[in-house]
Motif scaffolding. Structure first.
Motif, PDB file in Angstrom:
ATOM      1  N   GLU A 129      35.837  25.952  82.430  1.00 36.37           N
ATOM      2  CA  GLU A 129      36.342  24.591  82.254  1.00 36.37           C
ATOM      3  C   GLU A 129      36.538  24.232  80.785  1.00 36.37           C
ATOM      4  O   GLU A 129      37.157  23.224  80.469  1.00 36.37           O
ATOM      5  CB  GLU A 129      35.409  23.589  82.927  1.00 36.37           C
ATOM      6  CG  GLU A 129      35.407  23.696  84.452  1.00 36.37           C
ATOM      7  CD  GLU A 129      34.457  22.695  85.097  1.00 36.37           C
ATOM      8  OE1 GLU A 129      33.724  22.006  84.353  1.00 36.37           O
ATOM      9  OE2 GLU A 129      34.449  22.604  86.338  1.00 36.37           O
ATOM     10  N   PHE A 130      36.007  25.055  79.863  1.00 36.62           N
ATOM     11  CA  PHE A 130      36.247  24.845  78.432  1.00 36.62           C
ATOM     12  C   PHE A 130      37.597  25.496  78.083  1.00 36.62           C
ATOM     13  O   PHE A 130      37.665  26.487  77.370  1.00 36.62           O
ATOM     14  CB  PHE A 130      35.125  25.473  77.599  1.00 36.62           C
ATOM     15  CG  PHE A 130      33.806  24.770  77.707  1.00 36.62           C
ATOM     16  CD1 PHE A 130      33.517  23.680  76.904  1.00 36.62           C
ATOM     17  CD2 PHE A 130      32.845  25.197  78.612  1.00 36.62           C
ATOM     18  CE1 PHE A 130      32.288  23.029  76.996  1.00 36.62           C
ATOM     19  CE2 PHE A 130      31.614  24.568  78.707  1.00 36.62           C
ATOM     20  CZ  PHE A 130      31.339  23.462  77.898  1.00 36.62           C
ATOM     21  N   LYS A 131      38.666  24.923  78.589  1.00 38.12           N
ATOM     22  CA  LYS A 131      39.951  25.624  78.602  1.00 38.12           C
ATOM     23  C   LYS A 131      40.599  25.778  77.229  1.00 38.12           C
ATOM     24  O   LYS A 131      41.525  26.588  77.082  1.00 38.12           O
ATOM     25  CB  LYS A 131      40.905  24.931  79.567  1.00 38.12           C
ATOM     26  CG  LYS A 131      41.207  23.478  79.238  1.00 38.12           C
ATOM     27  CD  LYS A 131      42.140  22.882  80.290  1.00 38.12           C
ATOM     28  CE  LYS A 131      42.472  21.434  79.971  1.00 38.12           C
ATOM     29  NZ  LYS A 131      43.377  20.844  80.992  1.00 38.12           N
ATOM     30  N   VAL A 132      40.183  24.999  76.225  1.00 33.23           N
ATOM     31  CA  VAL A 132      40.766  25.171  74.881  1.00 33.23           C
ATOM     32  C   VAL A 132      39.753  25.763  73.900  1.00 33.23           C
ATOM     33  O   VAL A 132      39.962  25.737  72.693  1.00 33.23           O
ATOM     34  CB  VAL A 132      41.313  23.832  74.326  1.00 33.23           C
ATOM     35  CG1 VAL A 132      42.444  23.318  75.181  1.00 33.23           C
ATOM     36  CG2 VAL A 132      40.206  22.796  74.181  1.00 33.23           C
ATOM     37  N   ALA A 133      38.663  26.325  74.423  1.00 32.02           N
ATOM     38  CA  ALA A 133      37.589  26.825  73.553  1.00 32.02           C
ATOM     39  C   ALA A 133      38.046  28.006  72.713  1.00 32.02           C
ATOM     40  O   ALA A 133      38.715  28.917  73.204  1.00 32.02           O
ATOM     41  CB  ALA A 133      36.381  27.226  74.391  1.00 32.02           C
ATOM     42  N   ARG A 134      37.676  27.960  71.432  1.00 33.06           N
ATOM     43  CA  ARG A 134      37.867  29.088  70.522  1.00 33.06           C
ATOM     44  C   ARG A 134      36.556  29.837  70.311  1.00 33.06           C
ATOM     45  O   ARG A 134      36.547  31.048  70.111  1.00 33.06           O
ATOM     46  CB  ARG A 134      38.353  28.590  69.156  1.00 33.06           C
ATOM     47  CG  ARG A 134      39.848  28.484  68.982  1.00 33.06           C
ATOM     48  CD  ARG A 134      40.436  27.324  69.715  1.00 33.06           C
ATOM     49  NE  ARG A 134      41.850  27.126  69.335  1.00 33.06           N
ATOM     50  CZ  ARG A 134      42.687  26.399  70.025  1.00 33.06           C
ATOM     51  NH1 ARG A 134      42.298  25.802  71.147  1.00 33.06           N
ATOM     52  NH2 ARG A 134      43.931  26.253  69.631  1.00 33.06           N
ATOM     53  N   VAL A 135      35.438  29.103  70.333  1.00 34.70           N
ATOM     54  CA  VAL A 135      34.128  29.681  70.038  1.00 34.70           C
ATOM     55  C   VAL A 135      33.145  29.298  71.136  1.00 34.70           C
ATOM     56  O   VAL A 135      32.982  28.119  71.469  1.00 34.70           O
ATOM     57  CB  VAL A 135      33.588  29.181  68.681  1.00 34.70           C
ATOM     58  CG1 VAL A 135      32.147  29.635  68.471  1.00 34.70           C
ATOM     59  CG2 VAL A 135      34.480  29.664  67.540  1.00 34.70           C
ATOM     60  N   LEU A 136      32.493  30.301  71.719  1.00 36.57           N
ATOM     61  CA  LEU A 136      31.373  30.095  72.640  1.00 36.57           C
ATOM     62  C   LEU A 136      30.194  30.901  72.111  1.00 36.57           C
ATOM     63  O   LEU A 136      30.175  32.130  72.216  1.00 36.57           O
ATOM     64  CB  LEU A 136      31.727  30.549  74.056  1.00 36.57           C
ATOM     65  CG  LEU A 136      32.729  29.706  74.845  1.00 36.57           C
ATOM     66  CD1 LEU A 136      32.967  30.321  76.223  1.00 36.57           C
ATOM     67  CD2 LEU A 136      32.243  28.258  74.981  1.00 36.57           C
ATOM     68  N   HIS A 137      29.231  30.193  71.520  1.00 33.21           N
ATOM     69  CA  HIS A 137      28.037  30.853  70.996  1.00 33.21           C
ATOM     70  C   HIS A 137      26.871  30.450  71.892  1.00 33.21           C
ATOM     71  O   HIS A 137      26.314  29.361  71.768  1.00 33.21           O
ATOM     72  CB  HIS A 137      27.780  30.413  69.548  1.00 33.21           C
ATOM     73  CG  HIS A 137      26.624  31.122  68.914  1.00 33.21           C
ATOM     74  ND1 HIS A 137      26.710  32.402  68.425  1.00 33.21           N
ATOM     75  CD2 HIS A 137      25.334  30.727  68.707  1.00 33.21           C
ATOM     76  CE1 HIS A 137      25.551  32.768  67.927  1.00 33.21           C
ATOM     77  NE2 HIS A 137      24.694  31.771  68.097  1.00 33.21           N
ATOM     78  N   LEU A 138      26.518  31.347  72.812  1.00 32.90           N
ATOM     79  CA  LEU A 138      25.539  31.026  73.855  1.00 32.90           C
ATOM     80  C   LEU A 138      24.271  31.850  73.704  1.00 32.90           C
ATOM     81  O   LEU A 138      23.619  32.196  74.692  1.00 32.90           O
ATOM     82  CB  LEU A 138      26.170  31.263  75.231  1.00 32.90           C
ATOM     83  CG  LEU A 138      27.503  30.541  75.467  1.00 32.90           C
ATOM     84  CD1 LEU A 138      28.109  30.951  76.791  1.00 32.90           C
ATOM     85  CD2 LEU A 138      27.326  29.031  75.399  1.00 32.90           C
ATOM     86  N   GLU A 139      23.931  32.176  72.485  1.00 31.46           N
ATOM     87  CA  GLU A 139      22.761  33.021  72.226  1.00 31.46           C
ATOM     88  C   GLU A 139      21.483  32.364  72.753  1.00 31.46           C
ATOM     89  O   GLU A 139      21.177  31.219  72.441  1.00 31.46           O
ATOM     90  CB  GLU A 139      22.628  33.265  70.724  1.00 31.46           C
ATOM     91  CG  GLU A 139      21.420  34.115  70.362  1.00 31.46           C
ATOM     92  CD  GLU A 139      21.371  34.446  68.879  1.00 31.46           C
ATOM     93  OE1 GLU A 139      20.307  34.914  68.430  1.00 31.46           O
ATOM     94  OE2 GLU A 139      22.374  34.237  68.176  1.00 31.46           O
ATOM     95  N   GLY A 140      20.749  33.119  73.549  1.00 27.08           N
ATOM     96  CA  GLY A 140      19.464  32.647  74.045  1.00 27.08           C
ATOM     97  C   GLY A 140      19.527  31.721  75.241  1.00 27.08           C
ATOM     98  O   GLY A 140      18.500  31.191  75.664  1.00 27.08           O
ATOM     99  N   CYS A 141      20.712  31.508  75.822  1.00 28.42           N
ATOM    100  CA  CYS A 141      20.820  30.663  77.022  1.00 28.42           C
ATOM    101  C   CYS A 141      20.329  31.452  78.233  1.00 28.42           C
ATOM    102  O   CYS A 141      21.093  32.220  78.846  1.00 28.42           O
ATOM    103  CB  CYS A 141      22.265  30.220  77.235  1.00 28.42           C
ATOM    104  SG  CYS A 141      22.854  29.010  76.061  1.00 28.42           S
TER     105      CYS A 141
END
Length: 941
Positions: A576-588
């Motif tokens: 759903e983050f359709k315009v995302a350039r960066v996804l930093h999900l470290e430790g999720c």
């Protein structure tokens, strides 16, 4: 700012203008009903962009200007989103490659529908542009509201001037550095007969708030009466050189004419000072250019004269001091004792103690202040009228957020604002981006630079890659004392942001609507104004996002950058983050395989980190992320990369764990790959290793060489496979060396030393950095290293080192860092000659003696002396390089040598105290019988 696509100042305006130009190109020039509107947008946004850049340098905008700025930037984001999604639809999305008449007809019909949708969206955006401008014109009253920085700045007192009249007791501990500088200046004067005819100079350098101006003023006040001419001038961010020189001339007693130009002022001042004894303080200089004029006017041969310069920029300190034969004095943070004395004095009027109930709170508050006097003064002033434990505990919670209404805290913010507004616009964006990291976080350089690139903040110079430009930005922020270097191993590998500076960055970031933050305390709640959508979001802490699920639904479609270091349950689905350039999900920890489903829909994604999550399988269609530049899957459960990984044409940085297996074929297609970490050689197919050498842009390779992945129970078969892998891998390594490989990191498992140090190992002549971590028995150093003439950094562990080896290292002309950790000299002292190591700045070595003038540029020395192996030697710690800034000494011995160990420790303490550069010294001693290290001892400040 030309070339920067995204910045805090103008948002994505530059990117939008570039895309509008492309959209109006040949491919879409016949788009009826759209082209005229696009031309209108291009014209209007170009004018708006110019105004935005001007407003970026105004530190206090009126409300109408701020509202207009925010609306324009938000509008630009929406326009870019519209363009990006439209282009994706027009090009057919994922099914564009299908052939056949029916497919072509379907694509044509889809294009017609898409054009109609685009036309409708562009019409709405055009209306918003018109409405934004009309609103500004309706409510702006000419002459009533100022949008110029001149009016604001003329009504404010320069906060640096206030520091000149601070009482000494307000900076407890200033007398030590003051007397140290005076002693060193006097030492320099008496060091040689000719020195009395030369100027003496010191450059005081450090971050905002350390008390550089106050220290310079204390030195000045203490000794100024010894000089016939004296001057103290402060340099502005954009100095008027003529006014500066006139000011100095007036203070030293030289009359000037208003008609004098800069050249006349320099010449006249030189002639006047030629036979006079002067002291001049040049305070808070920002760039080398002003010093070029001032330094020229302050003649070097004035007998016994002194120049004191203060700056936040290390490069300015070093260049100015070297031009006048001076020394650099780095400002130290206050130690615990001095911090407490300053804190207690300002609150309780007592330097030694505070009421018992406040001890724990004061300890935690002082830890956050980290020995920065300005921070301690500001916080203690805030607490002086709030002497209740409740208030103190509240301060502990909110010390990292702005504290309005207190003049001392406002002063601290003003001092940091000077540093901020002195930065170029693109560098400001990189600094503000650090607000996305949690407090006290250690930030890896590679990952930070990768995120800057993905966000579009980096502007590369001609011939420079984006990554190289990012490293330059990183170093600039360190040199300006805005971020702290952390984890130095020959080079700075990571950084931290001091709490005081993070406080300022967060406040500016929120003010600019640059980053939306959420943490468990709710200090910066997840919310957005009516005119501005959330574009970048950082979720920090440990609370759950479930209660924000409804808000997240409306926010997701506009978020371009997401950093999450907490339970991210409320974030799913990621598609759903359709315009995302960066996804930093470290430790999720809540992130699982299912949450990555449909991630190929994020067609603009450039950076994806799922480091430290529970993901075990990457999506099979991850290869559709055609803009992906950075992928980090370290510390996940992923064991195998999907075949489609080789379709990522823009993938430049790939971080994997040691158990990850690559596809057998196709890796050579990833031609953009520059960095590959933790490649386990024996876990890969041979065909992969063959193609590895075809990655012509690969500049950095981290390799694990461990035979446990061979997997053959038969010893003969295992031996044959090992030899086959050696041959293939070294062939590919040679090919990479001929292309672009600059850095090689080898982690060697047990029983595999033969490969690494065999005589036939390839000579990697173009390497700049070589690190071999040997997990087996100590081994000898290979002679082929002498052929690596471009080596700048060399690290070898668990090796035998001979005098010949040391000579070989010294002959490496480019070598700047040498680390021989846990090396063994086989019971012999080694001697560093006076003709090698001419560029070496950092060394970690054992059992060495120095000849005069050896290692002439060495600044950082870690030295191990093992007296039980090599015996005593009277020449130990003699002839240490005069450039040393830091010495870490480890002295070992057995019980009979206890007195010798103590004597040698005392000797190095004396050497450090009399050393011309007064290096920071840390000593450790170890007696075999004790089975423990002694307490660490540091030279008093």
């Amino acid at each position: 700012m030309e070339g920067v696509l995204v910045s805090a100042a103008t948002g994505v305006m530059n990117s939008v203008l570039a895309k509008l130009a492309a959209f109006l190109g040949d491919e879409y020039k016949h788009a009826k009903g759209v082209r005229d509107d696009l031309v209108f947008l291009q014209s209007e946004l170009s004018a708006m962009n110019i105004v935005l850049q001007k407003l970026a340098d105004v530190d206090e905008l009126d409300e109408l200007s701020r509202d207009w700025r925010d609306r324009v930037r938000d509008l630009a984001y929406d326009i870019e989103d519209c363009i990006d999604l439209s282009i994706h639809r027009l090009r057919g999305g994922a099914g564009a490659g299908e052939s056949g008449l029916a497919a072509k007809a379907a694509r044509m019909a889809k294009k017609i529908v898409s054009f109609r949708q685009i036309a409708s969206q562009i019409q709405k955006l055009k209306a918003r542009v018109v409405e934004v401008n009309e609103r500004r014109n309706r409510y702006t009253l000419p002459g009533l509201v100022s949008t110029s920085s001149d009016a604001a700045s003329s009504s404010k007192v320069d906060v640096r001037l206030c520091a000149l009249w601070k009482e000494t007791e307000q900076l407890v501990g200033i007398d030590g550095p003051r007397d140290d500088i005076i002693s060193r200046l006097e030492q320099k004067e008496s060091s040689a007969a000719t020195a009395q005819h030369d100027v003496r100079m010191v450059s005081i350098v450090g971050c905002a708030g350390l008390g550089k101006t106050t220290l310079a003023k204390q030195v000045y006040d203490k000794i100024k009466e010894k000089f016939g001419c004296k001057a103290f001038v402060s340099v502005s961010q954009k100095p008027n050189i003529k006014e500066l020189l006139t000011n100095i001339s007036t203070q030293v007693g030289k009359s000037t004419n208003t008609s004098d130009d800069v050249a006349n002022l320099v010449d006249n001042l030189r002639d006047y000072l030629k036979q006079k004894r002067y002291i001049v303080v040049v305070d808070d200089i920002w760039k080398p250019e002003p010093w070029n004029f001032i330094g020229e006017a302050l003649v070097k041969t004035s007998p016994g004269s002194i120049i004191i310069l203060t700056t936040r920029v290390k490069e300015v300190a070093m260049s100015s001091s070297s031009s006048h034969g001076g020394f650099v004095y780095p400002m130290k943070h206050l130690d615990d004792a001095h911090s407490k004395r300053l804190f207690y004095k300002r609150i309780f009027d007592c330097e030694e103690q505070c009421p018992p109930e406040f001890e724990q709170a004061s300890k935690e508050i002082l830890e956050r202040c980290d020995g920065i006097p300005l921070a301690i003064i500001s916080i203690s002033s805030f607490l002086a009228d709030r002497q209740s434990l409740y208030h103190w505990n509240e301060v502990k919670k909110i010390i990292s957020s702005p504290l309005p209404g207190n003049k001392h805290l406002e002063t601290m913010q003003s001092v940091l604002a000077l540093s901020y507004y002195n930065l170029p616009h693109d560098l400001r964006s990189c600094l503000l981006y650090l607000s996305s990291f949690p407090e006290d976080c250690v930030i890896a350089k590679d990952h930070l630079v990768s995120r800057w690139i993905a966000e579009g903040f980096i502007n590369a110079r001609p011939g420079e890659s984006l990554y190289e430009a990012g490293l330059r930005y990183f170093n600039l922020l360190i040199n300006r004392s805005l971020i702290q270097p952390w984890g130095e191993y020959g080079e700075v590998m990571s950084c931290r942001v001091h709490d005081v500076i993070l406080n300022f960055i967060v406040s500016k970031s929120v003010e600019e609507n640059f980053m939306t933050l959420l943490d468990p305390s709710g200090l910066v709640p997840l919310q957005h104004s009516n005119c501005c959508k959330v574009r970048r979001m950082s979720l920090q802490g440990s609370c759950s996002l479930e209660k924000f699920a409804s808000s997240m639904k409306s926010i997701k479609p506009h978020v371009r950058s997401l950093a999450c270091s907490m339970d991210g349950t409320g974030l799913h689905p990621l598609s759903e983050f359709k315009v995302a350039r960066v996804l930093h999900l470290e430790g999720c920890q809540s992130l699982t395989n299912n949450h990555l489903a449909n991630i190929e829909k994020l067609v603009h994604l450039r950076y994806l980190s799922i480091r430290g999550t529970g993901v075990s399988v990457l999506p099979a269609n991850i290869g559709r992320l055609q803009h992906l530049e950075t992928l980090d899957i370290t510390r996940t459960r992923v064991k195998e990369l999907p075949p489609s990984i080789v379709l990522l044409q823009r993938l430049a940085r790939l971080f994997v764990s040691e158990d990850v297996k690559f596809p057998a074929e196709g890796v050579s297609k990833i031609q953009a790959l520059e960095l590959l970490t933790c490649l386990s050689v024996f876990n890969q197919p041979e065909s992969f290793l063959m193609e590895l050498g075809e990655l012509t842009k690969l500049r950095a390779l981290d390799v694990l060489w461990d035979l446990h992945h061979i997997g053959y129970s038969d010893e003969v078969q295992g031996d044959e496979r090992e030899k086959s892998y050696e041959k293939i891998f070294t062939s590919s390594l040679n090919a990479l060396d001929r292309h672009n490989l600059h850095s090689l990191y080898l982690l060697v498992g047990k029983d595999t030393d033969r490969f690494l140090f065999d005589s036939w190992f390839p000579a990697l002549k173009n390497l700049r950095k070589l690190c071999i971590i040997n997990g087996g028995e100590r081994t000898t150093i290979p002679g082929w290293i002498r052929l690596a003439a471009k080596l700048e950094q060399l690290e070898l562990t668990r090796v035998f080192v001979t005098q010949e080896d040391l000579q070989m290292f010294g002959d490496l002309k480019a070598l700047e860092s040498l680390d021989l950790f846990s090396s063994d000299t086989r019971g012999s002292w080694l001697t560093v000659s006076n003709h090698g190591f001419r560029r070496l700045k950092s060394a970690r070595i054992s059992n060495v003696l120095f000849m005069p003038d050896s290692m002439p540029n060495l600044k950082d020395l870690h030295i191990d002396i093992r007296l039980d192996e090599v015996g005593e030697n009277d020449s130990v710690f003699q002839h240490l390089p005069s450039t040393l800034c830091r010495v870490d000494a480890l002295i070992c011995g057995n019980p009979p040598l206890r007195d010798a160990v103590s004597k040698l420790e005392e000797k190095i303490l004396n050497v450090a105290n009399t050393h011309p550069n007064r290096p920071t010294l840390t000593t450790e001693t170890y007696i075999e019988e004790d089975k423990r290290w002694s307490n660490e001892k540091q030279k008093p400040q």
